[in-house]
Design a protein around this motif. Sequence first.
Motif, PDB file in Angstrom:
ATOM      1  N   ARG A  33       0.907  -1.210  -0.071  1.00 16.58           N
ATOM      2  CA  ARG A  33       0.153   0.024   0.069  1.00 16.58           C
ATOM      3  C   ARG A  33       0.924   1.533  -0.085  1.00 16.58           C
ATOM      4  O   ARG A  33       0.395   2.349   0.283  1.00 16.58           O
ATOM      5  CB  ARG A  33      -0.804   0.095   1.350  1.00 16.58           C
ATOM      6  N   VAL A  34       1.989   0.966  -0.475  1.00 16.74           N
ATOM      7  CA  VAL A  34       2.936   2.223  -0.286  1.00 16.74           C
ATOM      8  C   VAL A  34       3.174   2.320  -1.845  1.00 16.74           C
ATOM      9  O   VAL A  34       3.743   1.626  -2.648  1.00 16.74           O
ATOM     10  CB  VAL A  34       4.445   2.111   0.321  1.00 16.74           C
ATOM     11  N   GLU A  35       3.305   3.541  -2.404  1.00 21.34           N
ATOM     12  CA  GLU A  35       3.425   4.186  -3.748  1.00 21.34           C
ATOM     13  C   GLU A  35       4.644   4.759  -3.637  1.00 21.34           C
ATOM     14  O   GLU A  35       4.739   5.833  -2.988  1.00 21.34           O
ATOM     15  CB  GLU A  35       2.086   5.104  -4.206  1.00 21.34           C
ATOM     16  N   VAL A  36       5.630   4.537  -4.660  1.00 20.64           N
ATOM     17  CA  VAL A  36       6.682   5.056  -4.840  1.00 20.64           C
ATOM     18  C   VAL A  36       7.031   5.801  -6.135  1.00 20.64           C
ATOM     19  O   VAL A  36       6.724   5.290  -7.214  1.00 20.64           O
ATOM     20  CB  VAL A  36       8.069   3.878  -4.662  1.00 20.64           C
ATOM     21  N   VAL A  37       7.325   7.079  -5.999  1.00 24.60           N
ATOM     22  CA  VAL A  37       7.391   8.077  -7.101  1.00 24.60           C
ATOM     23  C   VAL A  37       8.746   8.717  -7.195  1.00 24.60           C
ATOM     24  O   VAL A  37       9.270   8.995  -6.170  1.00 24.60           O
ATOM     25  CB  VAL A  37       6.304   9.177  -7.376  1.00 24.60           C
ATOM     26  N   HIS A  38       9.324   8.314  -8.099  1.00 23.99           N
ATOM     27  CA  HIS A  38      10.825   9.203  -8.362  1.00 23.99           C
ATOM     28  C   HIS A  38      10.728  10.160  -9.093  1.00 23.99           C
ATOM     29  O   HIS A  38      10.036  10.667 -10.265  1.00 23.99           O
ATOM     30  CB  HIS A  38      11.611   7.947  -9.091  1.00 23.99           C
ATOM     31  N   ARG A  39      11.328  11.141  -8.530  1.00 27.26           N
ATOM     32  CA  ARG A  39      11.255  12.741  -9.120  1.00 27.26           C
ATOM     33  C   ARG A  39      12.779  13.221  -9.441  1.00 27.26           C
ATOM     34  O   ARG A  39      13.713  12.694  -8.893  1.00 27.26           O
ATOM     35  CB  ARG A  39      10.679  13.658  -7.946  1.00 27.26           C
ATOM     36  N   SER A  40      12.837  14.169 -10.360  1.00 28.38           N
ATOM     37  CA  SER A  40      13.967  14.578 -10.807  1.00 28.38           C
ATOM     38  C   SER A  40      14.761  15.609 -10.126  1.00 28.38           C
ATOM     39  O   SER A  40      14.149  16.522  -9.507  1.00 28.38           O
ATOM     40  CB  SER A  40      13.715  15.403 -12.216  1.00 28.38           C
ATOM     41  N   PHE A  41      16.194  15.615  -9.987  1.00 32.67           N
ATOM     42  CA  PHE A  41      17.042  16.487  -9.360  1.00 32.67           C
ATOM     43  C   PHE A  41      18.302  16.263 -10.121  1.00 32.67           C
ATOM     44  O   PHE A  41      18.860  15.150 -10.341  1.00 32.67           O
ATOM     45  CB  PHE A  41      16.995  16.140  -7.974  1.00 32.67           C
ATOM     46  N   GLU A  42      18.578  17.395 -10.605  1.00 31.76           N
ATOM     47  CA  GLU A  42      20.049  17.281 -11.345  1.00 31.76           C
ATOM     48  C   GLU A  42      21.206  18.097 -10.372  1.00 31.76           C
ATOM     49  O   GLU A  42      20.811  18.955  -9.996  1.00 31.76           O
ATOM     50  CB  GLU A  42      19.985  18.156 -12.696  1.00 31.76           C
ATOM     51  N   LEU A  43      22.303  17.318 -10.301  1.00 34.68           N
ATOM     52  CA  LEU A  43      23.181  17.580  -9.466  1.00 34.68           C
ATOM     53  C   LEU A  43      24.105  18.856 -10.322  1.00 34.68           C
ATOM     54  O   LEU A  43      24.582  19.809  -9.591  1.00 34.68           O
ATOM     55  CB  LEU A  43      24.225  16.787  -9.219  1.00 34.68           C
ATOM     56  N   ASP A  44      23.818  18.945 -11.436  1.00 35.14           N
ATOM     57  CA  ASP A  44      24.428  19.904 -12.390  1.00 35.14           C
ATOM     58  C   ASP A  44      23.720  20.302 -13.530  1.00 35.14           C
ATOM     59  O   ASP A  44      23.711  20.011 -14.661  1.00 35.14           O
ATOM     60  CB  ASP A  44      25.855  19.348 -12.951  1.00 35.14           C
ATOM     61  N   PRO A  45      22.496  21.268 -12.916  1.00 35.15           N
ATOM     62  CA  PRO A  45      21.337  21.583 -13.974  1.00 35.15           C
ATOM     63  C   PRO A  45      21.861  22.333 -15.251  1.00 35.15           C
ATOM     64  O   PRO A  45      21.430  22.381 -16.393  1.00 35.15           O
ATOM     65  CB  PRO A  45      20.598  22.000 -13.328  1.00 35.15           C
ATOM     66  N   ARG A 103      14.329  13.401 -18.558  1.00 33.76           N
ATOM     67  CA  ARG A 103      13.101  13.566 -19.514  1.00 33.76           C
ATOM     68  C   ARG A 103      12.243  11.982 -19.763  1.00 33.76           C
ATOM     69  O   ARG A 103      11.283  11.894 -19.977  1.00 33.76           O
ATOM     70  CB  ARG A 103      13.274  14.353 -20.527  1.00 33.76           C
ATOM     71  N   LEU A 104      13.415  11.173 -19.919  1.00 34.64           N
ATOM     72  CA  LEU A 104      13.041   9.859 -20.346  1.00 34.64           C
ATOM     73  C   LEU A 104      12.381   9.339 -19.196  1.00 34.64           C
ATOM     74  O   LEU A 104      11.229   8.153 -19.297  1.00 34.64           O
ATOM     75  CB  LEU A 104      14.128   9.154 -20.906  1.00 34.64           C
ATOM     76  N   LEU A 105      12.764   9.345 -18.157  1.00 28.30           N
ATOM     77  CA  LEU A 105      12.013   8.917 -16.886  1.00 28.30           C
ATOM     78  C   LEU A 105      10.882   9.286 -16.551  1.00 28.30           C
ATOM     79  O   LEU A 105       9.643   8.563 -16.156  1.00 28.30           O
ATOM     80  CB  LEU A 105      12.871   9.127 -15.514  1.00 28.30           C
ATOM     81  N   GLN A 116      11.819   0.332 -13.434  1.00 25.85           N
ATOM     82  CA  GLN A 116      12.698  -0.504 -14.161  1.00 25.85           C
ATOM     83  C   GLN A 116      13.809   0.307 -15.066  1.00 25.85           C
ATOM     84  O   GLN A 116      14.772  -0.170 -15.174  1.00 25.85           O
ATOM     85  CB  GLN A 116      11.793  -1.304 -15.465  1.00 25.85           C
ATOM     86  N   LEU A 117      13.339   1.607 -15.720  1.00 29.26           N
ATOM     87  CA  LEU A 117      14.231   2.335 -16.609  1.00 29.26           C
ATOM     88  C   LEU A 117      15.129   2.939 -15.561  1.00 29.26           C
ATOM     89  O   LEU A 117      16.341   2.977 -15.601  1.00 29.26           O
ATOM     90  CB  LEU A 117      13.439   3.324 -17.227  1.00 29.26           C
ATOM     91  N   LEU A 118      14.629   3.452 -14.397  1.00 25.40           N
ATOM     92  CA  LEU A 118      15.900   3.969 -13.391  1.00 25.40           C
ATOM     93  C   LEU A 118      16.852   2.812 -12.901  1.00 25.40           C
ATOM     94  O   LEU A 118      18.135   3.354 -12.914  1.00 25.40           O
ATOM     95  CB  LEU A 118      14.906   4.652 -12.218  1.00 25.40           C
ATOM     96  N   ASP A 119      16.476   1.796 -12.520  1.00 21.42           N
ATOM     97  CA  ASP A 119      17.295   0.571 -12.408  1.00 21.42           C
ATOM     98  C   ASP A 119      18.321   0.345 -13.256  1.00 21.42           C
ATOM     99  O   ASP A 119      19.579   0.271 -13.003  1.00 21.42           O
ATOM    100  CB  ASP A 119      16.565  -0.573 -12.047  1.00 21.42           C
ATOM    101  N   LEU A 120      17.925   0.335 -14.547  1.00 23.68           N
ATOM    102  CA  LEU A 120      19.048   0.097 -15.832  1.00 23.68           C
ATOM    103  C   LEU A 120      19.723   1.458 -15.793  1.00 23.68           C
ATOM    104  O   LEU A 120      21.025   1.173 -16.292  1.00 23.68           O
ATOM    105  CB  LEU A 120      18.032  -0.233 -16.970  1.00 23.68           C
ATOM    106  N   LEU A 121      19.519   2.798 -15.931  1.00 22.25           N
ATOM    107  CA  LEU A 121      20.105   3.864 -15.934  1.00 22.25           C
ATOM    108  C   LEU A 121      21.217   3.804 -14.835  1.00 22.25           C
ATOM    109  O   LEU A 121      22.497   4.124 -15.074  1.00 22.25           O
ATOM    110  CB  LEU A 121      19.271   4.900 -15.750  1.00 22.25           C
ATOM    111  N   TYR A 122      20.683   3.371 -13.498  1.00 21.99           N
ATOM    112  CA  TYR A 122      21.703   3.318 -12.451  1.00 21.99           C
ATOM    113  C   TYR A 122      23.070   2.306 -12.803  1.00 21.99           C
ATOM    114  O   TYR A 122      24.043   2.780 -12.694  1.00 21.99           O
ATOM    115  CB  TYR A 122      21.145   3.164 -11.216  1.00 21.99           C
ATOM    116  N   ARG A 123      22.341   1.358 -13.173  1.00 28.22           N
ATOM    117  CA  ARG A 123      23.630   0.184 -13.170  1.00 28.22           C
ATOM    118  C   ARG A 123      24.368   0.298 -14.541  1.00 28.22           C
ATOM    119  O   ARG A 123      25.586   0.170 -14.328  1.00 28.22           O
ATOM    120  CB  ARG A 123      22.460  -1.461 -13.612  1.00 28.22           C
ATOM    121  N   ALA A 124      23.796   1.000 -15.592  1.00 28.25           N
ATOM    122  CA  ALA A 124      24.457   1.449 -16.701  1.00 28.25           C
ATOM    123  C   ALA A 124      25.684   2.495 -16.316  1.00 28.25           C
ATOM    124  O   ALA A 124      26.781   2.445 -16.937  1.00 28.25           O
ATOM    125  CB  ALA A 124      23.586   1.890 -17.798  1.00 28.25           C
TER     126      ALA A 124
END
Length: 243
Positions: A33-45, A103-105, A116-124
């Motif tokens: 019953r926990v919804e997880v939402v990933h939000r954008s933050f650029e360290l070097d915008p 943007r792709l996320l 799924q995409l975030l995990d792949l981006l981190y690993r890559a």
Amino acid sequence: MRVEIWSDIACPWCYVGKARFEKALSAFPHRDRVEVVHRSFELDPGRARDDIQPVITMLTRKYGMSEAQAEAGEDHLGAQAAAEGLPYRTRGRDHGSTFDMHRLLHFARERGRQEQLLDLLYRANFAEERSVFNDDDRLVELAAAAGLDADAAREVLSDPDAYAAEVRADEREAAQLGANGVPFFVLDRTYGVSGAQPAEVFTRALTQAWGERPPLRPIDGGSVPSADGDQVCGPDGCAVPGH
């Protein structure tokens, strides 16, 4: 309950923090019953798309470290990642703009494939040799591996305005919430957890936020329906008014 996580793909502590949070969430009794939402933050915008350099070089220039200090920091991060079961290349990685990835996320979130995409981006970024920066072909490959349509992903990347407003809105919201670094976790817009904290800290935060959720309030002067009342479906079926 909703948990929002502000993070950046170029942030090693975000990579580690995600694993620690997921460890706590997997053991949380109400995890379904926990919804997880990933939000954008650029360290070097402000970084240009084609401004790519080795991580060690970036660290020495941006933070005034010696090369030895930068390498020691990467070794420490590699050990922290390994403790969470995460692969991490301490040498030979690149650093660059993550705007297109964010943007792709957002595109992936609309299609239910953000996690799924975030995990792949981190690993890559942290574990694989091929760079993810300024390489649309690489990002399209990862999008397809996450279950997204490759042509649609390429269309997003080819349009610099696609989902740009969504990324900037996330970043403004982070600033409004007082987040000046990532990872930053917000639980039900009530509690904030900053940094890649140990799993037990996330466990306490989840437990406290869940326990302090406001009770359900009836409207129109009625009472909260019970399983034996009218207009309610329960484990034994649906009540029929007047029977």
